[in-house]
Scaffold this active site. Structure first.
Site, PDB file in Angstrom:
ATOM      1  CB  CYS A 168      -0.901  -0.005   1.239  1.00 11.90           C
ATOM      2  SG  CYS A 168      -1.885   1.498   1.420  1.00 11.90           S
ATOM      3  CB  CYS A 178      -9.183  -4.466 -11.396  1.00 13.63           C
ATOM      4  SG  CYS A 178      -8.723  -3.465 -12.798  1.00 13.63           S
ATOM      5  CB  CYS A 218      -3.982   3.318   5.818  1.00 14.86           C
ATOM      6  SG  CYS A 218      -3.888   3.058   4.034  1.00 14.86           S
ATOM      7  CB  CYS A 257      -0.169   2.317   5.730  1.00 14.27           C
ATOM      8  SG  CYS A 257      -0.977   0.786   5.189  1.00 14.27           S
ATOM      9  CB  CYS A 282      -5.070  -0.470   2.627  1.00  8.03           C
ATOM     10  SG  CYS A 282      -3.810  -0.830   3.868  1.00  8.03           S
TER      11      CYS A 282
END
Length: 172
Positions: free
Chosen positions: A89, A160, A140, A92, A137
């Site tokens: 991510c 995707c 976060c 984070c 995510c």
């Protein structure tokens, strides 16, 4: 007389066009508010102010991760990433996808058939006059993309993802 009618038609068309834009903006805003309300119910380990997110992320990453935007198809170098490693991510640095699960979906976005365990959460997204499953995510809450049921085996899923929401860490 003909010129007056043409002006009226043009004016009416302009009013309709502006009205359609106002309605579209209102619908997008209401779906964004619904997403924000949904995410407010979920607690995240990484919590930052809007100003902190804006300072830490690129404008494109901020648009996708924090405002549920979408990058243009074919613009992410990560769509063509072939090395072994992990996709994280960008908000984070949580590991999200292993390179072994990446495949070429032909969509123009990095696609995976499975996330790492406990890396992402999903919820229903009813924006843009359709129903999809949004992926974010779990640490976060950053918007990553959507998951669809047209992927390869073994899961049949296609995660995707927006490449701008990810970073890549090659295997050492």
């Amino acid at each position: 007389m003909q010129e007056t009618n043409n002006r009226r038609r043009l004016l009416l068309f302009g009013v309709q066009l502006v009205g359609a834009g106002v309605v579209a903006r209102a619908l997008r805003g209401s779906s964004a508010m619904a997403k924000d309300a949904k995410e407010a119910e979920e607690t995240f380990e990484v919590v930052k102010s809007d100003a902190e997110w804006r300072k830490e992320l690129s404008p494109a990453a901020y648009n996708v991760l924090r405002q549920h935007g979408t990058e243009r198809a074919g613009t992410s170098p990560l769509d063509h990433e072939k090395r072994q490693g992990t996709f994280l991510c960008d908000g984070c640095a949580l590991p999200l996808f292993a390179s072994e699960t990446k495949f070429d979906s032909g969509t123009g976005w990095p696609s995976f058939y499975a996330p790492l365990p406990e890396a992402v959460h999903t919820h229903e997204d009813r924006s843009l006059f359709m129903t999809r499953t949004e992926v974010h995510c779990r640490r976060c809450g950053g918007h990553l993309g959507h998951v669809f049921d047209d992927g390869p085996k073994p899961t049949g899923k296609r995660y995707c993802m927006n490449g701008v929401a990810l970073t890549f860490e090659p295997k050492a």
